[in-house]
Design a protein around this motif. Sequence first.
Motif, PDB file in Angstrom:
ATOM      1  N   ARG A 104       0.680  -1.200   0.092  1.00 43.71           N
ATOM      2  CA  ARG A 104       0.049  -0.001   0.012  1.00 43.71           C
ATOM      3  C   ARG A 104       0.888   1.170  -0.048  1.00 43.71           C
ATOM      4  NH1 ARG A 104      -5.703  -0.136  -0.281  1.00 43.71           N
ATOM      5  NH2 ARG A 104      -6.289  -2.291   0.054  1.00 43.71           N
ATOM      6  N   GLN A 105       1.030   1.887  -1.068  1.00 45.20           N
ATOM      7  CA  GLN A 105       1.858   2.898  -1.276  1.00 45.20           C
ATOM      8  C   GLN A 105       1.563   4.364  -1.043  1.00 45.20           C
ATOM      9  OE1 GLN A 105       5.229   2.529  -1.726  1.00 45.20           O
ATOM     10  NE2 GLN A 105       4.635   0.394  -1.550  1.00 45.20           N
ATOM     11  N   ARG A 106      -0.014   4.581  -0.878  1.00 47.58           N
ATOM     12  CA  ARG A 106      -0.438   5.721  -0.718  1.00 47.58           C
ATOM     13  C   ARG A 106      -1.178   5.655   0.628  1.00 47.58           C
ATOM     14  NH1 ARG A 106      -3.907   6.982  -6.215  1.00 47.58           N
ATOM     15  NH2 ARG A 106      -4.674   4.972  -5.497  1.00 47.58           N
ATOM     16  N   VAL A 107      -0.821   5.835   1.770  1.00 49.75           N
ATOM     17  CA  VAL A 107      -1.050   5.884   3.008  1.00 49.75           C
ATOM     18  C   VAL A 107      -1.146   7.146   4.007  1.00 49.75           C
ATOM     19  CG1 VAL A 107      -1.106   4.514   5.403  1.00 49.75           C
ATOM     20  CG2 VAL A 107      -0.664   3.363   3.204  1.00 49.75           C
ATOM     21  N   GLU A 108      -2.117   7.725   4.144  1.00 52.26           N
ATOM     22  CA  GLU A 108      -2.035   9.057   4.887  1.00 52.26           C
ATOM     23  C   GLU A 108      -2.644   9.012   6.136  1.00 52.26           C
ATOM     24  OE1 GLU A 108      -3.129  12.498   2.556  1.00 52.26           O
ATOM     25  OE2 GLU A 108      -2.093  11.782   0.868  1.00 52.26           O
ATOM     26  N   SER A 109      -2.156   9.826   7.088  1.00 52.74           N
ATOM     27  CA  SER A 109      -2.703   9.957   8.629  1.00 52.74           C
ATOM     28  C   SER A 109      -3.111  11.455   8.589  1.00 52.74           C
ATOM     29  CB  SER A 109      -1.429   9.580   9.477  1.00 52.74           C
ATOM     30  OG  SER A 109      -1.092   8.418   9.189  1.00 52.74           O
ATOM     31  N   LEU A 110      -4.243  11.487   9.182  1.00 57.47           N
ATOM     32  CA  LEU A 110      -4.846  12.615   9.411  1.00 57.47           C
ATOM     33  C   LEU A 110      -4.835  13.271  11.079  1.00 57.47           C
ATOM     34  CD1 LEU A 110      -7.871  12.779   6.920  1.00 57.47           C
ATOM     35  CD2 LEU A 110      -5.536  13.492   6.613  1.00 57.47           C
ATOM     36  N   ASN A 111      -4.614  14.201  11.345  1.00 54.34           N
ATOM     37  CA  ASN A 111      -4.965  14.859  12.694  1.00 54.34           C
ATOM     38  C   ASN A 111      -6.057  15.829  12.904  1.00 54.34           C
ATOM     39  OD1 ASN A 111      -2.657  13.562  13.827  1.00 54.34           O
ATOM     40  ND2 ASN A 111      -1.475  15.408  13.862  1.00 54.34           N
ATOM     41  N   TYR A 112      -6.922  15.510  13.717  1.00 50.45           N
ATOM     42  CA  TYR A 112      -7.881  16.436  14.211  1.00 50.45           C
ATOM     43  C   TYR A 112      -7.656  17.059  15.628  1.00 50.45           C
ATOM     44  CZ  TYR A 112      -9.993  12.318  16.468  1.00 50.45           C
ATOM     45  OH  TYR A 112     -10.149  11.337  17.304  1.00 50.45           O
ATOM     46  N   SER A 113      -8.183  18.089  15.822  1.00 50.15           N
ATOM     47  CA  SER A 113      -7.756  18.871  16.857  1.00 50.15           C
ATOM     48  C   SER A 113      -8.484  18.347  18.285  1.00 50.15           C
ATOM     49  CB  SER A 113      -8.265  20.379  16.928  1.00 50.15           C
ATOM     50  OG  SER A 113      -8.038  20.894  18.224  1.00 50.15           O
ATOM     51  N   PRO A 114      -7.541  18.063  19.353  1.00 46.51           N
ATOM     52  CA  PRO A 114      -7.913  17.259  20.715  1.00 46.51           C
ATOM     53  C   PRO A 114      -9.012  18.462  21.035  1.00 46.51           C
ATOM     54  CG  PRO A 114      -5.859  18.398  21.101  1.00 46.51           C
ATOM     55  CD  PRO A 114      -6.052  18.370  19.566  1.00 46.51           C
ATOM     56  N   LEU A 115      -9.128  19.690  20.584  1.00 48.97           N
ATOM     57  CA  LEU A 115     -10.236  20.712  21.317  1.00 48.97           C
ATOM     58  C   LEU A 115     -11.557  20.463  20.363  1.00 48.97           C
ATOM     59  CD1 LEU A 115      -8.003  23.831  21.428  1.00 48.97           C
ATOM     60  CD2 LEU A 115      -8.609  21.994  23.165  1.00 48.97           C
ATOM     61  N   THR A 116     -11.579  19.569  19.383  1.00 50.36           N
ATOM     62  CA  THR A 116     -12.816  19.364  18.728  1.00 50.36           C
ATOM     63  C   THR A 116     -13.980  18.803  19.766  1.00 50.36           C
ATOM     64  OG1 THR A 116     -11.551  18.516  16.801  1.00 50.36           O
ATOM     65  CG2 THR A 116     -14.013  17.770  16.921  1.00 50.36           C
ATOM     66  N   ARG A 117     -15.142  19.486  19.478  1.00 50.95           N
ATOM     67  CA  ARG A 117     -16.254  19.404  20.777  1.00 50.95           C
ATOM     68  C   ARG A 117     -17.396  18.731  20.041  1.00 50.95           C
ATOM     69  NH1 ARG A 117     -16.042  23.028  24.826  1.00 50.95           N
ATOM     70  NH2 ARG A 117     -18.397  23.164  24.840  1.00 50.95           N
ATOM     71  N   ASP A 118     -17.602  18.338  18.824  1.00 52.03           N
ATOM     72  CA  ASP A 118     -18.516  17.722  18.273  1.00 52.03           C
ATOM     73  C   ASP A 118     -18.153  16.465  17.021  1.00 52.03           C
ATOM     74  OD1 ASP A 118     -21.003  17.191  16.596  1.00 52.03           O
ATOM     75  OD2 ASP A 118     -21.879  18.982  17.515  1.00 52.03           O
ATOM     76  N   ILE A 119     -18.679  15.360  17.379  1.00 56.23           N
ATOM     77  CA  ILE A 119     -18.439  14.323  16.232  1.00 56.23           C
ATOM     78  C   ILE A 119     -18.825  14.830  14.945  1.00 56.23           C
ATOM     79  CG2 ILE A 119     -18.896  12.178  15.449  1.00 56.23           C
ATOM     80  CD1 ILE A 119     -19.013  11.266  18.389  1.00 56.23           C
ATOM     81  N   ARG A 120     -19.864  15.602  14.713  1.00 60.06           N
ATOM     82  CA  ARG A 120     -20.171  16.076  13.368  1.00 60.06           C
ATOM     83  C   ARG A 120     -19.390  17.287  13.077  1.00 60.06           C
ATOM     84  NH1 ARG A 120     -24.141  16.780  17.092  1.00 60.06           N
ATOM     85  NH2 ARG A 120     -26.102  15.605  17.120  1.00 60.06           N
ATOM     86  N   THR A 121     -18.592  17.990  13.635  1.00 61.30           N
ATOM     87  CA  THR A 121     -17.533  18.825  13.193  1.00 61.30           C
ATOM     88  C   THR A 121     -16.489  17.954  12.795  1.00 61.30           C
ATOM     89  OG1 THR A 121     -18.498  20.548  14.830  1.00 61.30           O
ATOM     90  CG2 THR A 121     -15.900  20.704  13.857  1.00 61.30           C
ATOM     91  N   GLY A 122     -16.078  17.124  13.452  1.00 61.68           N
ATOM     92  CA  GLY A 122     -15.062  16.292  12.949  1.00 61.68           C
ATOM     93  C   GLY A 122     -15.276  15.489  11.659  1.00 61.68           C
ATOM     94  N   ALA A 123     -16.534  15.147  11.916  1.00 66.78           N
ATOM     95  CA  ALA A 123     -16.893  14.389  10.377  1.00 66.78           C
ATOM     96  C   ALA A 123     -16.782  15.436   9.082  1.00 66.78           C
ATOM     97  CB  ALA A 123     -18.198  13.908  10.228  1.00 66.78           C
ATOM     98  N   GLU A 124     -17.069  16.827   9.119  1.00 63.49           N
ATOM     99  CA  GLU A 124     -17.204  17.784   8.084  1.00 63.49           C
ATOM    100  C   GLU A 124     -15.757  17.878   7.825  1.00 63.49           C
ATOM    101  OE1 GLU A 124     -19.226  20.798   9.977  1.00 63.49           O
ATOM    102  OE2 GLU A 124     -21.227  19.789   9.637  1.00 63.49           O
ATOM    103  N   LEU A 125     -14.673  18.107   8.975  1.00 66.23           N
ATOM    104  CA  LEU A 125     -13.419  18.308   8.566  1.00 66.23           C
ATOM    105  C   LEU A 125     -12.805  17.009   7.686  1.00 66.23           C
ATOM    106  CD1 LEU A 125     -10.818  19.846   8.897  1.00 66.23           C
ATOM    107  CD2 LEU A 125     -10.487  18.547  11.096  1.00 66.23           C
ATOM    108  N   LEU A 126     -13.290  15.846   8.038  1.00 67.60           N
ATOM    109  CA  LEU A 126     -12.762  14.681   7.519  1.00 67.60           C
ATOM    110  C   LEU A 126     -13.379  14.691   6.105  1.00 67.60           C
ATOM    111  CD1 LEU A 126     -11.440  11.936   7.307  1.00 67.60           C
ATOM    112  CD2 LEU A 126     -13.708  10.944   8.219  1.00 67.60           C
ATOM    113  N   ALA A 127     -14.565  15.024   5.754  1.00 71.82           N
ATOM    114  CA  ALA A 127     -14.909  15.174   4.414  1.00 71.82           C
ATOM    115  C   ALA A 127     -14.088  16.238   3.370  1.00 71.82           C
ATOM    116  CB  ALA A 127     -16.436  15.720   4.498  1.00 71.82           C
ATOM    117  N   ARG A 128     -13.569  17.168   4.210  1.00 71.46           N
ATOM    118  CA  ARG A 128     -12.824  18.120   3.314  1.00 71.46           C
ATOM    119  C   ARG A 128     -11.454  17.567   3.130  1.00 71.46           C
ATOM    120  NH1 ARG A 128     -15.366  22.054   6.900  1.00 71.46           N
ATOM    121  NH2 ARG A 128     -13.481  22.036   8.351  1.00 71.46           N
ATOM    122  N   HIS A 129     -10.810  16.893   4.101  1.00 71.61           N
ATOM    123  CA  HIS A 129      -9.507  16.361   3.850  1.00 71.61           C
ATOM    124  C   HIS A 129      -9.709  15.036   2.701  1.00 71.61           C
ATOM    125  CE1 HIS A 129      -7.229  18.024   6.716  1.00 71.61           C
ATOM    126  NE2 HIS A 129      -7.761  17.670   7.901  1.00 71.61           N
TER     127      HIS A 129
END
Length: 288
Positions: A104-129
């Motif tokens: 698997r040559q294309r592997v990426e790790s994403l960080n989201y902020s530990p200050l994220t207060r809502d799973i929905r917000t994290g999901a929206e950020l993931l969508a953009r990524h």
Amino acid sequence: MKVTKALEPLVPIWQQLLPGRLTGLSMALLKATALEIAILAGHIALYPTGITPERRSPTRATTLPDGTAQLPATPDPPVVLLHGFIDNRSVFVLLRRNLVQHGRQRVESLNYSPLTRDIRTGAELLARHIEEICERTGSPQVDIVGHSLGGLIARYYVQRLSGDLRVRTLVTLGTPHSGTRVLPLANAHPIVRQLRPGSEVLEELAEPAPGCRTRFFCFWSDLDALMDEPETARIDHPDLMAQNIQVMGIGHLALPVHPAVAAGIRQALDAEHPEVEVARPAGGLTVA
């Protein structure tokens, strides 16, 4: 998963103190706890290396002189690794290396902020990524591996934000799909409250999801101390193509680290059709 190599000299002592079945359980718990402590120590040492975002390589498909788009170097979608609560991408150092070593040559790790207060917000950020990754790599889809909270954020993206168009396979590791009651003192954090059984977010995920295209593979451990009950890390949803894979004998932190789990993850990612099951021994995946 059963870990049989740690603390073997203590076996006779425990066998003298405890009867048959209880001895086996206590030894398995003791070994799993020792492994969790060792992994935690290593992760604390590596944690600073994962605070900053990962550097991205310009791997987007280019245009050839005749106007034909260049095909990706591998037919496999990129693999996106998403960490758990108050963690970062360093938790995936060993898993990432394992995936790359096995093609698997294309592997990426994403960080989201530990200050994220809502799973929905994290999901929206993931969508953009995910959109950025697909644009950059030229791949129409990705696979995601999510540990703990990361798996729930990814599931919300798939089910509630039309992420099933982009996510071919979602692998979750110790993710509280049905909610968990551990660490009651952490309820001050809004995102922890969303992990409780019956929360608004979990009720949304329990709603019908007809036509969801994503395949789910959920690895759950019988000795996962952060899941109450351990089976909460399973997906039981009539509309989702989900396969639950029991892991015996290791704890929460070991799930993204142990090589046997990594082998199961690779097999899940390589499954080409929703009806293909990940082969595993009767009774679950066991580490010896």
